[in-house]
Design a protein around this motif. Structure first.
Motif, short mmCIF file in Angstrom:
data_model
loop_
_atom_site.label_atom_id
_atom_site.label_comp_id
_atom_site.label_asym_id
_atom_site.label_seq_id
_atom_site.Cartn_x
_atom_site.Cartn_y
_atom_site.Cartn_z
N SER B 24 63.85 13.87 54.04
CA SER B 24 62.96 12.72 53.85
C SER B 24 61.91 13.01 52.80
O SER B 24 61.51 12.13 52.04
CB SER B 24 62.32 12.30 55.18
OG SER B 24 61.87 13.41 55.89
N SER B 27 63.57 12.53 49.47
CA SER B 27 63.72 11.11 49.23
C SER B 27 62.45 10.50 48.65
O SER B 27 62.49 9.67 47.75
CB SER B 27 63.96 10.45 50.57
OG SER B 27 65.09 9.81 50.65
N SER B 35 57.45 5.01 46.23
CA SER B 35 56.78 5.29 47.49
C SER B 35 55.26 5.27 47.31
O SER B 35 54.53 5.06 48.28
CB SER B 35 57.25 6.62 48.09
OG SER B 35 57.32 7.62 47.13
N LEU B 130 64.77 9.78 59.98
CA LEU B 130 64.50 10.02 58.56
C LEU B 130 63.48 9.02 58.00
O LEU B 130 62.56 9.40 57.29
CB LEU B 130 65.80 9.96 57.75
CG LEU B 130 66.75 11.14 57.96
CD1 LEU B 130 68.07 10.90 57.23
CD2 LEU B 130 66.13 12.44 57.47
N PHE B 131 63.66 7.76 58.37
CA PHE B 131 62.73 6.75 57.85
C PHE B 131 61.33 6.92 58.45
O PHE B 131 60.33 6.73 57.76
CB PHE B 131 63.27 5.34 58.10
CG PHE B 131 64.23 4.91 57.04
CD1 PHE B 131 63.77 4.50 55.80
CD2 PHE B 131 65.59 4.93 57.27
CE1 PHE B 131 64.65 4.12 54.80
CE2 PHE B 131 66.49 4.56 56.28
CZ PHE B 131 66.01 4.14 55.05
N GLU B 134 59.70 9.80 56.69
CA GLU B 134 59.26 9.37 55.36
C GLU B 134 57.97 8.59 55.46
O GLU B 134 57.01 8.83 54.72
CB GLU B 134 60.32 8.47 54.71
CG GLU B 134 61.27 9.21 53.83
CD GLU B 134 62.17 8.25 53.08
OE1 GLU B 134 61.68 7.22 52.58
OE2 GLU B 134 63.38 8.54 53.01
#
Ligand SMILES: Nc1ncnc2c1ncn2[C@@H]1O[C@H](COP(=O)(O)OP(=O)(O)O)[C@@H](O)[C@H]1O
Ligand SMILES: [Mg+2]
Lengths: 249, 216
Positions: B24, B27, B35, B130-131, B134
């Motif tokens: 993450s 990412s 982001s 994972l989200f 993040e």
């Protein structure tokens, strides 16, 4: 001839998609049975239901009715975790659009399924490197998908599909986005895996080059199996393929 | 369900926490500017939160020091007024809505990736994990930056109001301010996770076939 075992079996598979008020029947009762170690092509025009069948066989979606068995296990009876296990260990997937994870390097893409499988760190790095080398991309291990050509991305996808030593590789139009020569290379690579590792290859395609290497071809049209041709019947047609190829793609 | 677990379907699928963090983080790093937009939303909300609350702590300790109590409308009553609470809460709600919106976009544009991960064996909860990781990184970094910005701005304002005395009083209010910054960081993470949870959960439920059909 060694004894053959059925590895994938679809029985009366129907898949309906509901859109607003209308129901579209993408598969209208498909029966196929695929033996271990076979190289099967699913041929049919665009919209005939190839991808839908691919999704049903590959445990990526559930049929509206009918049953799919993988090694005699009824997919409908499995829990989500068991389905994930099958996707992780049993089946390797290859797609027309490659579907590599864009933020990860080639090596990391190949490593990912091994992370889920619980392979130790050092072991999975070596294995991933070995697979990339096998598909001819040893030197490109640290490249991101965007830095690779279509053919190279598809090779990474093949290496990734092989990561956990699957019994089955499912490929949905693996050559659909590739030029003629690259497409042929990919087909040959799949054939190699099929012969060397005894991996069952099931490939949806309308690429006539696939006829060359297939043990059997399942023709589907409008969501139904139209006919199934075996090797011997195919031989007769192969001659004509060369002629049509130039017009294809 | 009464399946007699054929040839080892019992083996576990896993995603070690360290790997989840690495993935993450990567990412986020690669989609840095993308982001940053989400992070900026949190940053602004938290900057406001920290500015208002530390402003209170600072002015309270300033008015305690006898020297300069007359000058400006340093609130007679210490503590936070109802109006300030209302403002802070409103700004945080706006902040969550902003996060939820950018998370919805971030998740939607990654449907294909989510489907692919599930093809490779990911369980739904890995996708959610994972989200959420993040978004909690985003929440934390946004909150840290927001805290710094909020604190600097309130220091500048106080400097204007109280003069250099603000620095002399520093030891008296810094602990209070740090406490609010701590709360702000936790709050930033929690808000980010709340904003991301819905979209991430829904996307994770999709069968891979549906997730991957989305063409960009
Ligand atoms: N998720 C879906 N929702 C609605 N219709 C779909 C969906 N997936 C496929 N279809 C429809 O089902 C039919 C078969 O599609 P597909 O299996 O993708 O064909 P092929 O892969 O052979 O081109 C098409 O008419 C297609 O529009
Ligand atoms: Mg298709």
């Amino acid at each position: 001839m060694s004894e053959k075992r059925v590895t994938v079996k679809a029985e009366g598979v129907i898949k309906e998609y509901r859109m607003g008020g209308t129901v579209l029947q993408a598969l209208k009762g498909v029966d196929v049975s695929i033996e271990k170690g076979e190289y099967i092509s699913i041929m049919g025009p665009s919209g005939s239901g190839k991808s839908t069948l691919f999704n049903m066989i590959g445990a990526l979606d559930e049929p509206t009715s009918g049953v799919v068995y993988i090694d005699d296990v009824n997919l409908l009876e499995l829990s989500p975790a068991e389905i994930a296990w099958i996707r992780c260990w049993k089946i390797g997937y290859i797609f027309q659009s490659f579907n590599l994870l864009p933020v990860m390097s080639a090596l990391e893409n190949v490593t990912l399924p091994m992370i889920f499988a619980g392979v130790p760190v050092s072991e999975r790095r070596d294995k991933a490197m070995e697979l990339l080398t096998k598909v001819g991309l040893g030197e490109r291990a640290d490249h991101k998908p965007t830095e690779l050509s279509g053919g190279q991305q598809q090779r990474v996808a093949i290496a990734r599909a092989l990561a956990n030593g699957p019994a089955i590789i499912l490929a949905d139009e693996p050559t659909g986005n590739l030029d003629l020569k690259t497409g042929r290379d990919i087909i040959n690579l799949l054939k190699e895996m099929n012969e060397e590792e005894d991996v069952t290859i099931i490939s949806a395609t309308h690429d006539l080059k696939m006829l060359d290497v297939s043990d059997r071809v399942v023709y589907i049209r409008d969501g139904m199996v139209e006919q199934i041709k075996n090797r011997a019947e195919l031989e007769i047609e192969i001659g004509s393929v060369e002629g049509e190829e130039s017009g294809h793609l | 369900m009464a399946q007699q677990s054929k040839d080892g379907v019992r083996k576990q699928i896993e995603l070690p926490f360290s790997e989840a963090v690495r993935i993450s983080f990567q990412s986020l790093r690669i989609r840095f500017w993308r982001s940053m937009i989400t992070t900026a939303g949190i940053l602004l909300g938290i900057a406001f939160f920290v500015a208002v609350l530390s402003g209170n702590v600072i002015s309270a300790s300033m008015s305690k020091s006898e020297t300069l109590r007359t000058v400006i409308d340093a609130p007679q009553s210490e503590g936070v007024s109802a109006q300030q609470i209302w403002l802070v809460v409103m700004s945080l709600i706006v902040c969550v809505v902003g996060i939820a919106n950018s998370m919805l976009m971030a998740v939607t544009e990654r449907f294909r990736e989510i489907g692919t991960m599930k093809c490779l064996g990911a369980l739904n909860k890995f996708v959610v994990e994972l989200f959420l990781l993040e978004s909690s990184f985003q929440g934390l970094s946004g909150a840290l930056m927001g805290s710094i910005i909020g604190f600097i701005s309130i220091m500048l304002l106080s400097l204007k109001d109280y003069g250099l005395d603000v620095f002399r009083q520093f030891p008296n209010y810094i602990l209070g301010v740090l406490a609010y910054i701590g709360i702000a960081c936790i709050l930033g993470m929690v808000l980010a996770v709340i904003g991301a949870a819905g979209p991430a959960y829904r996307a994770a439920q999709l069968p891979p076939a549906d997730a991957m059909r989305v063409d960009l």
